[in-house]
Scaffold this active site. Structure first.
Site, PDB file in Angstrom:
ATOM      1  N   LEU A  64      26.504  -8.817 -74.745  1.00 31.64           N
ATOM      2  CA  LEU A  64      25.865  -7.646 -74.101  1.00 31.64           C
ATOM      3  C   LEU A  64      26.354  -7.450 -72.665  1.00 31.64           C
ATOM      4  O   LEU A  64      26.064  -6.429 -72.054  1.00 31.64           O
ATOM      5  CB  LEU A  64      24.335  -7.775 -74.145  1.00 31.64           C
ATOM      6  N   ASP A 153      30.299 -19.856 -75.811  1.00 28.00           N
ATOM      7  CA  ASP A 153      31.227 -18.938 -76.489  1.00 28.00           C
ATOM      8  C   ASP A 153      32.117 -18.161 -75.518  1.00 28.00           C
ATOM      9  O   ASP A 153      31.690 -17.733 -74.453  1.00 28.00           O
ATOM     10  CB  ASP A 153      30.467 -17.933 -77.357  1.00 28.00           C
ATOM     11  N   ASP A 306      30.569 -10.664 -83.395  1.00 28.92           N
ATOM     12  CA  ASP A 306      31.274 -11.008 -82.158  1.00 28.92           C
ATOM     13  C   ASP A 306      31.563  -9.724 -81.373  1.00 28.92           C
ATOM     14  O   ASP A 306      32.669  -9.551 -80.826  1.00 28.92           O
ATOM     15  CB  ASP A 306      32.570 -11.781 -82.436  1.00 28.92           C
TER      16      ASP A 306
END
Ligand code: DOR
Length: 429
Positions: A64, A153, A306
């Site tokens: 985001l 990540d 993703d």
């Protein structure tokens, strides 16, 4: 608010339902599921004939970009992209600025989501402080502030000893550790999958070994610690084989695959469209085949997008300089619908977006329960539409699917009993 959803094909894998039924929703909750429910005084009757009515779809891997990179995406815009794409719940990755590595940043995400999001948003905290790979975060604080998993990540956790400790620590809280598996020494400066096409196109390749070396390590460490490792965005046959074997041995490992790794090969990079640049890279056909087999036999637990939105400047440049990532929320459903009937059935597809991700994250969602929150995704399997990034709610227009005609789009997204998106458009309150 009373909604009556009529005559849809209701598919709820957790409860073994696949039949034409009606659903009555009142005050944000599912009140009744049954045949021929007829009620007066409802606020809206939704005609779902010819449509597929499912538990709200969940995407556990979304960037985001908020805080810090709001020029790429904001919680408001990303959550609208999710709703338009048919998702009712998303989990957002911590590679923000500052990184979601402490309670105050996690609280910011939760508060901004409460104020501006149109779907349920759960933050994922970092494994290491500032995603620096050196010091483990205060996971208990992150959980107290609303995080439901940890991940670095975007970056691998390079030190094996640190990953071991993170898995041991996270295990105390039943927290999944989401691992971005990439050996950076093997992947260094790579632009695309290492293989035939990287030679033809003249790009430095990223071998599948860059992923598989780390997957092997993480599986061994999950076996050692009993911690839950979830492998993000898997892309290779070797990875599928490793996870299949580990699961058979009872190791606590789960994994996800993205729509792009299932629907595009490395040949697409020949367009020199920087929107095909993604990490891990698009692989060759043999890997797609293995991923599809992994879906069929249950090795792969869920689909995750993703979603990696980028501003124009990050992509409007030479391939070597472009950022990695695909804006995925608004094309996921039709891309996976294109595989239904050819590689797996509709029930499997729904489970990959509902029970699968819910069980990876330990979320009490992903099914239609009487008295439960009315999070519902309705799909129109007959609707065809051409992908137009200009109409995306996401700020990231970076999709390699622009101009592609796809069939099977989200028709309606209902979150906590409220219609948030209809036919791809957001319904603002
Ligand atoms: O392509 C990608 N983009 N892969 C990742 O792992 C990170 C993501 C990003 O944050 O842009």
């Amino acid at each position: 608010m009373k909604l009556l959803i009529k005559n849809g094909r209701v598919i709820d894998p957790k409860n073994g339902i696949d039949q034409q039924l009606d659903i009555f929703v009142n005050n944000g909750l599912i009140k009744k599921i049954g045949e021929n429910i007829n009620l007066e005084n409802v606020d809206r009757v939704i005609d779902a004939s010819g449509k597929i009515v499912c538990p709200g779809f969940i995407d556990i891997h979304v960037h985001l970009r908020d805080p810090g990179y709001q020029y790429k995406e904001e919680i408001a815009s990303g959550s609208r992209a999710a709703a338009a794409g048919g998702f009712t719940t998303i989990c957002c990755m911590p590679n923000t600025k500052p990184v979601i590595d402490n309670a105050s940043v996690a609280a910011y995400v939760r508060q901004m989501a409460a104020k501006t999001a149109v779907v349920n948003v759960w933050p994922i905290g970092a494994i290491t402080k500032n995603q620096g790979g050196e010091e483990i975060t205060e996971m208990a604080d992150l959980i107290a502030a609303g995080c439901i998993a940890v991940s670095d990540d975007g970056k691998p956790v390079e030190k094996a000893e640190l990953m071991r400790n993170a898995l041991e620590y996270a295990r105390m809280f039943h927290l999944p550790v989401l691992s971005h598996c990439e050996d950076r020494s093997l992947a260094a400066d790579g632009q695309m999958h290492e293989g035939y096409f990287s030679t033809i196109y003249g790009f430095k390749g990223i071998p599948t070994a860059a992923e598989e070396v780390m997957v092997s390590r993480d599986i061994i460490l999950a076996g050692l610690t009993g911690g839950h490792v979830h492998i993000c965005h898997i892309s290779s046959k070797g990875t599928v084989d490793l996870i299949r074997k580990a699961k058979a041995q009872g190791i606590n490992v789960t994994c996800e695959v993205t729509p792009h790794h299932l629907t595009l090969t490395d040949e697409a990079v020949g367009s020199y469209d920087t929107n095909t640049k993604v990490n891990p890279p698009l692989r060759s056909a043999e890997h797609i085949k293995a991923l599809l087999e992994g879906i069929k036999d249950g090795t792969i637990d869920c689909i995750a997008t993703d979603h990696a939105p980028h501003e124009l400047e990050s992509k409007d440049c030479e391939y070597n300089y472009a950022s990695f990532g695909i804006s995925g929320l608004e094309t996921a459903i039709p891309l996976i619908m294109s595989l239904v009937g050819k590689h797996f059935d509709l029930n499997k597809m729904v489970s990959l977006f509902t029970t699968g991700p819910a069980s990876v994250m330990g979320l009490n969602k992903g099914s239609l329960e009487i008295g439960g929150a009315a999070d519902i995704t309705i799909i129109d399997p007959k609707k065809s539409k051409t992908v137009d990034p200009g109409s995306f709610y996401s700020k990231g227009k970076n999709t390699p699917y622009a101009g592609r005609k796809l069939k099977g789009w989200p028709y309606m997204t209902i979150v906590n009993g409220k219609v948030k998106a209809e036919d791809g458009r957001i319904i603002e309150e």
